[in-house]
Scaffold this active site. Structure first.
Site, mmCIF file in Angstrom:
data_model
loop_
_atom_site.group_PDB
_atom_site.id
_atom_site.type_symbol
_atom_site.label_atom_id
_atom_site.label_comp_id
_atom_site.label_asym_id
_atom_site.label_seq_id
_atom_site.Cartn_x
_atom_site.Cartn_y
_atom_site.Cartn_z
ATOM 1 N N GLU A 185 -5.024 0.376 -47.145
ATOM 2 C CA GLU A 185 -4.820 1.730 -46.603
ATOM 3 C C GLU A 185 -5.654 2.813 -47.293
ATOM 4 O O GLU A 185 -5.143 3.893 -47.582
ATOM 5 C CB GLU A 185 -3.334 2.113 -46.701
ATOM 6 C CG GLU A 185 -2.449 1.184 -45.922
ATOM 7 C CD GLU A 185 -0.964 1.418 -46.164
ATOM 8 O OE1 GLU A 185 -0.213 1.333 -45.187
ATOM 9 O OE2 GLU A 185 -0.552 1.660 -47.310
HETATM 10 C C1 TNX Z 1 2.298 -0.751 -46.292
HETATM 11 S S1 TNX Z 1 1.556 -3.393 -47.365
HETATM 12 C C2 TNX Z 1 1.774 -0.690 -47.563
HETATM 13 C C3 TNX Z 1 2.588 -0.157 -48.660
HETATM 14 C C4 TNX Z 1 3.909 0.356 -48.181
HETATM 15 C C5 TNX Z 1 4.473 -0.608 -47.161
HETATM 16 C C6 TNX Z 1 5.838 -0.259 -46.692
HETATM 17 C C7 TNX Z 1 0.471 -2.596 -47.945
HETATM 18 C C8 TNX Z 1 -0.628 -3.369 -48.465
HETATM 19 N N1 TNX Z 1 0.589 -1.268 -47.926
HETATM 20 O O1 TNX Z 1 1.888 0.852 -49.353
HETATM 21 O O2 TNX Z 1 4.756 0.464 -49.254
HETATM 22 O O3 TNX Z 1 3.616 -0.662 -46.061
HETATM 23 O O4 TNX Z 1 6.382 -1.252 -45.901
#
Ligand code: TNX
Length: 509
Positions: free
Chosen positions: A327
């Site tokens: 992300e």
């Molecule tokens: C996505 S999974 C994210 C996390 C969040 C999560 C919550 C991932 C690699 N990144 O930063 O905590 O969703 O479900």
């Protein structure tokens, strides 16, 4: 109740329940072993039982001690560990063997009236077998005080070894901080279900949780916050090493994660120079994602990454360091690729291999790198095309922070609701077209903690879904099916209660 009726119901009860006690094939084992055969006999652990070791191995002795310690509270027996010169005829016999079928983590367990014989090619295999013995004993074995029970184990033969070499559980200690004691409980849980990796998410926008001696403000400032404004916290390197050793004694490898270049607000608030505009950000206590980025162009960023990875590598015996990479919406695509390539070189330069979230597949990955598939199967395929294997943690199946249903009081649901069946009843090699057994190194259950504040919350989210993920990682696909799992799982409700866990109430789901 009238006397005759009482005896009649006692007999009826015994026909259904007591019979099961000596039928090994009816044992509620999770994960289900590769093969189980019953012999109709049973072994009873008493205050005369001895654990014998016939291999010269301190490690095996320690595993024997682990078993003795495990049995002590509920039985009240102090079972001694003795080195035996000859093959024991009675008691509990632990030994090392050379049996190709068992590979490095497997075990063979033979139980008859006189003897429990447990063998592995390694002490690790024997350790996994001990988890099986634990599950074969009455649930009362989990009690912390002496119980009046007959400590009987059904007789027969179990041959067992894992399907995947990587079986993980992740805990996010950045969104909410969890104490050393809490982390140890989590590690114990992983070990009980033969999970061999603890992925420790140590940094994120809301908090930096590991002491880095060359950058002390990371914990001083970045460690002082968490979601909703709690006081946060961090682990000293001594505490980190203590947890690594605790995990190692349970055959669990720790993989630390420093999430970069996004998910870095806690670091950006600690050191102004890591920001592109040279200004420190404010600490963040919300739950948005995708807004922060280390400066990609500045040299200091790579000095920072090098120091962090160097210090972390020095206290991490495992071969992997997780560098996050998810992300990174606030980082331009080309900058992201530059960054990941540089970080990978840094990780390798400190003698470690890199793991990254699936987005990292866009960079030029080294053959030793592993991606963790969580969101986009396209990314996992891109990695596969580079000959890179994936850890499977698809959010829609394996995310322990997803709510069970719309009335679950904690958790998120961006990947959907995840009831026990949905989380268990899937097969990694059939999940995404084009990604087969050869592309998958294993599976992992992540627990993100935006809404998870206490150990009791952790228990609620992972019990029982973690057991399902553990079984997918260990048991071959042809031996897994929901109807059979459901029956075995029901036995665990009582076990969790005795353990004092706040499990999700799941009977007859
Ligand atoms: C996505 S999974 C994210 C996390 C969040 C999560 C919550 C991932 C690699 N990144 O930063 O905590 O969703 O479900």
């Amino acid at each position: 109740m009238n006397k005759n009726l009482f005896f009649l119901s006692a007999i009826l009860f015994c026909l259904t329940a007591c019979g099961d006690k000596t039928d090994l094939t009816k044992a509620a084992l999770i994960p289900q072993p590769v093969s189980v055969a019953a012999n109709g006999e049973a072994f009873k652990i008493t205050n005369k039982t001895v654990i014998y070791i016939t291999s010269e191995s301190d490690e095996l002795k320690q595993v024997g001690q682990f078993l003795s310690d495990l049995l002590q509270p509920a039985t009240g027996f102090s079972i001694p560990i003795e080195q035996a010169a000859n093959d024991p005829k009675n008691g509990i016999w632990l030994s090392l063997t050379d049996d190709k079928e068992l590979k490095s983590e497997g075990y063979r367990l033979s139980v008859n009236k006189q003897l429990i014989k447990l063998q592995g090619n390694t002490a690790e295999g024997v350790f996994h077998g001990i988890q099986t013995i634990r599950q074969l004993l009455p649930a009362a074995i989990e009690a912390k005080s002496i119980q009046q029970e007959s400590w009987i184990i059904a007789g027969g033969e179990i041959l067992d070894y894992p399907e995947y070499v990587y079986r993980g559980g992740m805990l996010d200690v950045a969104r909410h901080f969890f104490s050393v004691a809490d982390v140890k409980v989590y590690i114990d849980l992983l070990a009980s279900y033969k999970i061999n990796t603890f992925h420790w998410h140590l940094s994120d926008d809301q908090g930096w949780r590991i002491e880095i001696k060359s950058w002390p403000k990371l914990t001083e400032i970045g460690g002082s916050s968490e979601v909703d404004g709690g006081k946060g916290g961090f682990y000293t390197q001594e505490e980190y090493k203590d947890i690594v050793a605790y995990a190692a004694a349970r055959y669990i490898t720790v993989i630390p994660e420093i999430d970069m270049p996004g998910h870095t607000n806690a670091a950006l608030a600690s050191y102004a120079e890591l920001n592109s505009d040279g200004k420190a950000t404010e600490l963040y206590t919300g739950i948005k994602v995708g807004f922060s980025s280390l400066s990609i162009k500045k040299e200091i960023t790579y000095q920072f990454v090098d120091d962090v990875i160097r210090e972390l590598a020095a206290i991490t015996p495992g071969e992997y360091i997780h560098a996050g990479g998810d992300e990174s919406n606030a980082t331009k695509e080309e900058d992201y690729i530059t960054f990941v390539n540089k970080v990978q070189a840094i990780v390798l330069s400190h003698g470690k291999k890199m793991i990254g979230w699936d987005e990292m597949a866009h960079a030029s990955l080294d053959k030793s790198t592993i991606v963790q598939y969580w969101a986009r199967e396209k990314n996992a395929k891109l990695a596969a095309e580079q000959g890179i294997k994936a850890i499977f943690s698809p959010a829609k199946k394996a995310y322990m922070d997803m709510q069970y249903d719309s009335i679950t009081p904690i958790g998120l649901h961006w990947a959907g609701y995840l009831d026990i069946k949905t989380s268990y009843d899937w097969e990694p090699t059939l999940l995404e077209e084009g990604l087969g057994r050869e592309n998958i190194i294993g599976i992992e259950a992540p627990l993100w903690t935006e809404t998870i504040k206490t150990l009791s919350d952790i228990e609620y989210m992972v019990l029982p879904r973690l057991l399902g993920i553990a079984e997918i990682g260990w048991t071959p696909a042809n031996l897994r099916n929901w109807d059979n799992y459901k029956v075995r799982l029901n036995e665990y409700q009582q076990r969790f209660k005795i353990q004092g866990f706040n499990a999700y109430p799941f009977i007859n789901e």
